[in-house]
Write an enzyme that holds these catalytic residues in place. Structure first.
Site: not given
Ligand code: 13P
Length: 260
Positions: A10-12, A97, A99, A169, A175, A214
């Site tokens: 997931n490149w966000k 998600h 976020e 998650e 993160g 992470s």
């Molecule tokens: P990280 O791997 O940066 O913790 O992010 C996880 C995530 O939100 C994947 O959707």
């Protein structure tokens, strides 16, 4: 039951035309022999079409979108529909998600509508669930996760979970550089699978439940070693071609793939 390991990057909200093109080309070249696990990448929606062009002759990497609207078309300025994603060869779509739940106030009922529209057009929803730090500290992780899934089952029926993916998650881990322990993730995944099995054993047996938070090349094996962890949803580490390649290679070689 044999479930293929599924690794998604997931490149966000990261990258530009140049970095996304370079990363995609490197991954396409690196993953040309991948056959035992499934791999997908989720670039920002702006770049789906660019990435698609590089993936065209590569069946080893699938496209994943980071979001979708609940409508298929109409006066919904700024939105992207499931049919548009399908038009761009997208196969998986992240919904729920944390976020988006946090920054865009998306709730379970709204996320269930996204789930519905994806199933309607034949895309695979990746339903992201997970608890925050306060919920984790108060020991309600499992009930939070089950409730997030329950809304989908109540609205759409257990059949909707066929050929769908769940990504657990924990919000506090995303993160942060601190992953959940593989044993605790296994417990959460097992409780999710048991809950789904209380409706339908074969759906529970087949559904892929990924872990995200992470994940790194260093810790990923311990997650794959757990019986009910069927893949990983990778954020930061997926932006680095070497790190993501190592995670995918670990999945490709994992002994779990040879178990029945
Ligand atoms: P990280 O791997 O940066 O913790 O992010 C996880 C995530 O939100 C994947 O959707």
């Amino acid at each position: 039951m044999r479930r293929r390991l599924l690794v998604i990057g997931n490149w966000k909200l990261n990258g530009n035309k140049n970095t996304i093109t370079n990363l995609t080309i490197t991954l396409v070249n690196t993953f040309c022999n991948i056959s035992k696990c499934s791999v997908a990448i989720a670039p920002p929606v702006m770049y789906l079409d660019i990435v698609k062009r590089y993936l065209l002759n590569n069946t080893h990497i699938q496209l994943c979108a980071q979001n979708v609207d609940i409508h298929l078309s109409g006066a919904f300025t700024g939105e992207i529909s499931a049919e548009m994603l399908q038009d761009c060869n997208v196969r998986y779509v992240l919904i729920g998600h944390s976020e988006r739940r946090i920054h865009h106030k998306e709730n379970d009922a709204y996320i269930a509508k996204k789930f519905f529209i994806l199933k309607k057009v034949g895309l695979i929803p990746i339903l992201c669930i997970g608890e925050n730090k306060r919920e984790y500290d108060s020991g309600c992780t499992q009930s939070i996760c089950i409730n997030q899934i329950k809304t989908v089952i109540k609205l759409l029926g257990i059949e909707a979970l066929k050929n769908s993916v769940i990504a657990y998650e924990p919000i506090w881990s995303i993160g942060s550089g601190v992953s959940a322990s593989p044993e605790s993730v296994q417990m959460v995944h097992k409780s999710i699978r048991d809950y789904i099995a209380s409706y339908d054993v074969s759906v529970a047996d087949e559904i892929i439940i990924q872990y995200g938070g992470s994940v790194t090349p260093e810790n990923v094996t311990q997650f794959f070693d757990q019986k009910d962890i069927d893949g990983v949803l990778v954020g930061a580490a997926s932006l680095n071609a070497n790190s993501f390649a190592m995670i995918v290679q670990t999945a490709e070689k994992h002994k779990k793939l040879y178990l029945s």
